[in-house]
Scaffold this motif. Structure first.
Motif, PDB file in Angstrom:
ATOM      1  N   LYS A  74       7.118  -2.477 -13.687  1.00 41.04           N
ATOM      2  CA  LYS A  74       6.030  -3.116 -12.962  1.00 41.04           C
ATOM      3  C   LYS A  74       5.724  -2.270 -11.722  1.00 41.04           C
ATOM      4  O   LYS A  74       6.607  -2.025 -10.898  1.00 41.04           O
ATOM      5  CB  LYS A  74       6.435  -4.530 -12.549  1.00 41.04           C
ATOM      6  N   PHE A  75       4.487  -1.803 -11.631  1.00 37.69           N
ATOM      7  CA  PHE A  75       4.084  -0.977 -10.507  1.00 37.69           C
ATOM      8  C   PHE A  75       3.904  -1.834  -9.267  1.00 37.69           C
ATOM      9  O   PHE A  75       3.398  -2.952  -9.341  1.00 37.69           O
ATOM     10  CB  PHE A  75       2.767  -0.247 -10.809  1.00 37.69           C
ATOM     11  N   ARG A  76       4.328  -1.295  -8.151  1.00 32.48           N
ATOM     12  CA  ARG A  76       4.121  -2.017  -6.901  1.00 32.48           C
ATOM     13  C   ARG A  76       2.686  -1.798  -6.431  1.00 32.48           C
ATOM     14  O   ARG A  76       2.030  -0.831  -6.845  1.00 32.48           O
ATOM     15  CB  ARG A  76       5.123  -1.560  -5.858  1.00 32.48           C
ATOM     16  N   PRO A  77       2.191  -2.632  -5.563  1.00 31.39           N
ATOM     17  CA  PRO A  77       0.820  -2.463  -5.056  1.00 31.39           C
ATOM     18  C   PRO A  77       0.687  -1.136  -4.303  1.00 31.39           C
ATOM     19  O   PRO A  77       1.651  -0.648  -3.705  1.00 31.39           O
ATOM     20  CB  PRO A  77       0.630  -3.642  -4.106  1.00 31.39           C
ATOM     21  N   ILE A  78      -0.499  -0.595  -4.332  1.00 34.04           N
ATOM     22  CA  ILE A  78      -0.766   0.667  -3.638  1.00 34.04           C
ATOM     23  C   ILE A  78      -0.672   0.442  -2.131  1.00 34.04           C
ATOM     24  O   ILE A  78      -1.054  -0.612  -1.625  1.00 34.04           O
ATOM     25  CB  ILE A  78      -2.151   1.223  -4.052  1.00 34.04           C
ATOM     26  N   SER A  79      -0.157   1.425  -1.422  1.00 40.43           N
ATOM     27  CA  SER A  79      -0.035   1.296   0.034  1.00 40.43           C
ATOM     28  C   SER A  79      -1.416   1.414   0.678  1.00 40.43           C
ATOM     29  O   SER A  79      -2.352   1.965   0.094  1.00 40.43           O
ATOM     30  CB  SER A  79       0.894   2.374   0.588  1.00 40.43           C
ATOM     31  N   ASP A 135      -4.518   3.874  -0.404  1.00 45.54           N
ATOM     32  CA  ASP A 135      -5.822   3.281  -0.688  1.00 45.54           C
ATOM     33  C   ASP A 135      -6.912   3.970   0.139  1.00 45.54           C
ATOM     34  O   ASP A 135      -7.979   4.304  -0.373  1.00 45.54           O
ATOM     35  CB  ASP A 135      -5.786   1.779  -0.406  1.00 45.54           C
ATOM     36  N   ARG A 136      -6.625   4.213   1.425  1.00 46.03           N
ATOM     37  CA  ARG A 136      -7.595   4.908   2.289  1.00 46.03           C
ATOM     38  C   ARG A 136      -7.847   6.330   1.784  1.00 46.03           C
ATOM     39  O   ARG A 136      -8.985   6.783   1.714  1.00 46.03           O
ATOM     40  CB  ARG A 136      -7.088   4.955   3.734  1.00 46.03           C
ATOM     41  N   LEU A 137      -6.768   7.046   1.438  1.00 51.08           N
ATOM     42  CA  LEU A 137      -6.917   8.416   0.952  1.00 51.08           C
ATOM     43  C   LEU A 137      -7.694   8.457  -0.362  1.00 51.08           C
ATOM     44  O   LEU A 137      -8.549   9.323  -0.566  1.00 51.08           O
ATOM     45  CB  LEU A 137      -5.547   9.072   0.781  1.00 51.08           C
ATOM     46  N   HIS A 138      -7.406   7.522  -1.245  1.00 52.46           N
ATOM     47  CA  HIS A 138      -8.110   7.459  -2.529  1.00 52.46           C
ATOM     48  C   HIS A 138      -9.612   7.256  -2.316  1.00 52.46           C
ATOM     49  O   HIS A 138     -10.442   7.953  -2.903  1.00 52.46           O
ATOM     50  CB  HIS A 138      -7.528   6.332  -3.386  1.00 52.46           C
ATOM     51  N   LYS A 139      -9.968   6.313  -1.464  1.00 52.78           N
ATOM     52  CA  LYS A 139     -11.388   6.056  -1.192  1.00 52.78           C
ATOM     53  C   LYS A 139     -12.051   7.266  -0.541  1.00 52.78           C
ATOM     54  O   LYS A 139     -13.188   7.613  -0.856  1.00 52.78           O
ATOM     55  CB  LYS A 139     -11.541   4.833  -0.294  1.00 52.78           C
TER      56      LYS A 139
END
Length: 181
Positions: free
Chosen positions: A3-8, A12-16
């Motif tokens: 089970k993957f943990r939620p993205i930090s 999330d900021r870097l991805h966006k």
């Protein structure tokens, strides 16, 4: 099952930031390389190329973003790109600007057409810088060198699409000793 943990929040900021990027091409690397080639132009490639790389490393803008863990950049802008003029000259974007395919917009940058999936820009001062070095690179690029030793009749072979290695930048990638379809 794992089970993957939620993205930090940071990821999330870097991805966006990367997902919403606009790639800006700048002339900094091209100008540094041009000055280096003017200085060491008569040296053999085994000397000239390392000198150019040194000049790039010594003089290029190094950006450090707030959340960077590793610091490196190809160009002076976030997710920017550069042109190595020794490969094929000033690149393709100045020609797109000249042809009117790229337009100057209210933000002061040239933009590629909205119909293209990847958004790209170039500042007018970078366009002018590329234009200023265009003549210097004519006849001096890897592409020019490779095209100068294409065998007689090769243009016809390439026109018939008997090989993927056509005259131009991609001819440099021709495997040695044989022609690969």
């Amino acid at each position: 099952m794992y089970k993957f943990r939620p993205i930090s929040e940071r990821m999330d900021r870097l991805h966006k930031r990367v997902r919403d990027r606009v790639i800006q091409t700048d002339s900094e690397r091209a100008m540094i390389m041009t000055e280096s080639y003017k200085k060491y132009g008569n040296a053999v490639p085994a000397i000239r190329l390392p000198k150019a790389l040194y000049d790039i490393c010594a003089n290029m803008t190094l950006r450090v973003e707030d959340e960077d863990v590793l610091v490196c950049n190809m160009a002076k802008n976030f997710c920017g790109t550069a042109v190595n003029p020794n490969y094929s000259g000033i690149g393709w974007i100045p020609y797109q600007i000249r042809s009117g395919a790229w337009t100057l917009r209210e933000d002061g940058l040239y933009h590629n057409p909205d119909t293209e999936e990847i958004r790209m820009t170039m500042a007018p001062e970078d366009y002018e810088a590329f234009c200023s070095i265009e003549e210097f690179w004519k006849g001096k690029t890897f592409t020019d060198i490779a095209n100068s030793w294409t065998p007689d009749g090769y243009d016809e072979l390439a026109r018939l699409r008997c090989t993927h290695a056509v005259p131009g930048p991609f001819f440099v990638h021709l495997p040695a000793g044989h022609m690969t379809p």
